[in-house]
Design a protein around this motif. Structure first.
Motif, PDB file in Angstrom:
ATOM      1  N   GLU A 237       3.566   1.785  -1.507  1.00  0.00           N
ATOM      2  CA  GLU A 237       4.093   2.036  -2.855  1.00  0.00           C
ATOM      3  C   GLU A 237       3.001   2.297  -3.883  1.00  0.00           C
ATOM      4  OE1 GLU A 237       6.666  -0.926  -4.462  1.00  0.00           O
ATOM      5  OE2 GLU A 237       8.188  -0.653  -2.913  1.00  0.00           O
ATOM      6  N   LEU A 238       1.757   2.026  -3.519  1.00  0.00           N
ATOM      7  CA  LEU A 238       0.669   2.113  -4.505  1.00  0.00           C
ATOM      8  C   LEU A 238       0.433   3.570  -4.913  1.00  0.00           C
ATOM      9  CD1 LEU A 238      -1.479   0.194  -5.818  1.00  0.00           C
ATOM     10  CD2 LEU A 238      -3.053   0.989  -4.028  1.00  0.00           C
ATOM     11  N   ASP A 239       0.327   3.818  -6.232  1.00  0.00           N
ATOM     12  CA  ASP A 239       0.077   5.192  -6.685  1.00  0.00           C
ATOM     13  C   ASP A 239      -1.364   5.602  -6.353  1.00  0.00           C
ATOM     14  OD1 ASP A 239      -1.675   5.014  -9.322  1.00  0.00           O
ATOM     15  OD2 ASP A 239      -0.269   3.346  -9.334  1.00  0.00           O
ATOM     16  N   ALA A 240      -1.575   6.910  -6.291  1.00  0.00           N
ATOM     17  CA  ALA A 240      -2.859   7.451  -5.835  1.00  0.00           C
ATOM     18  C   ALA A 240      -4.012   7.032  -6.750  1.00  0.00           C
ATOM     19  CB  ALA A 240      -2.780   8.978  -5.748  1.00  0.00           C
ATOM     20  N   ASP A 241      -3.749   6.970  -8.061  1.00  0.00           N
ATOM     21  CA  ASP A 241      -4.808   6.615  -9.002  1.00  0.00           C
ATOM     22  C   ASP A 241      -5.278   5.169  -8.759  1.00  0.00           C
ATOM     23  OD1 ASP A 241      -6.391   7.101 -11.417  1.00  0.00           O
ATOM     24  OD2 ASP A 241      -5.058   5.633 -12.351  1.00  0.00           O
ATOM     25  N   SER A 242      -4.322   4.251  -8.609  1.00  0.00           N
ATOM     26  CA  SER A 242      -4.683   2.855  -8.344  1.00  0.00           C
ATOM     27  C   SER A 242      -5.397   2.730  -7.001  1.00  0.00           C
ATOM     28  CB  SER A 242      -3.443   1.962  -8.335  1.00  0.00           C
ATOM     29  OG  SER A 242      -2.777   2.026  -9.567  1.00  0.00           O
ATOM     30  N   ALA A 243      -4.917   3.490  -6.014  1.00  0.00           N
ATOM     31  CA  ALA A 243      -5.545   3.447  -4.687  1.00  0.00           C
ATOM     32  C   ALA A 243      -7.005   3.888  -4.774  1.00  0.00           C
ATOM     33  CB  ALA A 243      -4.777   4.327  -3.707  1.00  0.00           C
ATOM     34  N   ALA A 244      -7.256   4.916  -5.574  1.00  0.00           N
ATOM     35  CA  ALA A 244      -8.626   5.420  -5.719  1.00  0.00           C
ATOM     36  C   ALA A 244      -9.517   4.419  -6.453  1.00  0.00           C
ATOM     37  CB  ALA A 244      -8.615   6.751  -6.464  1.00  0.00           C
ATOM     38  N   LYS A 245      -8.918   3.641  -7.344  1.00  0.00           N
ATOM     39  CA  LYS A 245      -9.714   2.724  -8.162  1.00  0.00           C
ATOM     40  C   LYS A 245      -9.958   1.369  -7.506  1.00  0.00           C
ATOM     41  CE  LYS A 245      -8.477   4.557 -12.717  1.00  0.00           C
ATOM     42  NZ  LYS A 245      -7.462   4.481 -13.777  1.00  0.00           N
TER      43      LYS A 245
ATOM     44  N   LEU B  32       0.822  -1.223   0.000  1.00  0.00           N
ATOM     45  CA  LEU B  32       0.000   0.000   0.000  1.00  0.00           C
ATOM     46  C   LEU B  32       0.852   1.267   0.000  1.00  0.00           C
ATOM     47  CD1 LEU B  32      -2.978   0.972   0.230  1.00  0.00           C
ATOM     48  CD2 LEU B  32      -2.681   0.934   2.707  1.00  0.00           C
TER      49      LEU B  32
END
Ligand code: AMP
Ligand code: ZN
Length: 137
Positions: free
Chosen positions: A53-61, A51
């Motif tokens: 390392e996860l980019d914000a866009d992927s986190a939102a999706k 988590l």
């Protein structure tokens, strides 16, 4: 894609899997060693170890995907509830270091997951800790 990462290869479709959902960013597959049958894991196609390392866009999706998959797992398995679970770091039980979200069907009284201890804060401790966390945001 990380060539040494099995979940990168599964997410890309290079290694076959029991896929239940796929879109441009994620693949959801049946876990190979299910807590209950229907236990699904959601893998981002873009490698992130965890988590942090996860980019914000992927986190939102990812949560909308978890919502969709959880509803389908519940209908298909007839389970009573679902845990959405995501481990980060060996201390938290992570064994595969490509972020994934578990969707675990649960049945009344199955007792398959441990219940964590019910701790308590001393006077003022929660306020101090909340402030410490707020400062890091
Ligand atoms: P975690 O402990 O959160 O890192 O979870 C890793 C999960 O991945 C475990 O539930 C494993 O059973 C599952 N798993 C490992 N390898 C595979 C695989 N090749 N296909 C499907 N699930 C896998
Ligand atoms: Zn990977």
């Amino acid at each position: 894609m990380n060539d040494d990462c099995i979940f990168c290869k599964i997410a890309a479709g290079i290694i076959p899997s029991a896929t239940v959902y796929e879109d441009d960013d994620f693949r959801a597959i049946l876990d190979i060693a299910p807590a209950h049958k229907g236990h699904t894991i959601i893998l981002p196609k873009k490698h992130a170890a965890n988590l942090f390392e996860l980019d914000a866009d992927s986190a939102a999706k990812v949560f909308p995907v978890a919502k969709k998959v959880a509803a389908a797992v519940k209908k298909a398995t007839g389970c009573d509830g679902v845990n959405i679970l995501q481990n980060n770091g060996t201390a938290a039980g992570q064994t595969v270091f490509h972020l994934h979200v578990h969707v675990i069907p649960r049945f009344e009284g199955d007792g398959i997951l441990p219940v964590w201890p019910q701790g308590a804060y001393a006077d003022g401790e929660a306020a101090t800790l909340a402030e410490a966390i707020r400062k890091e945001l």
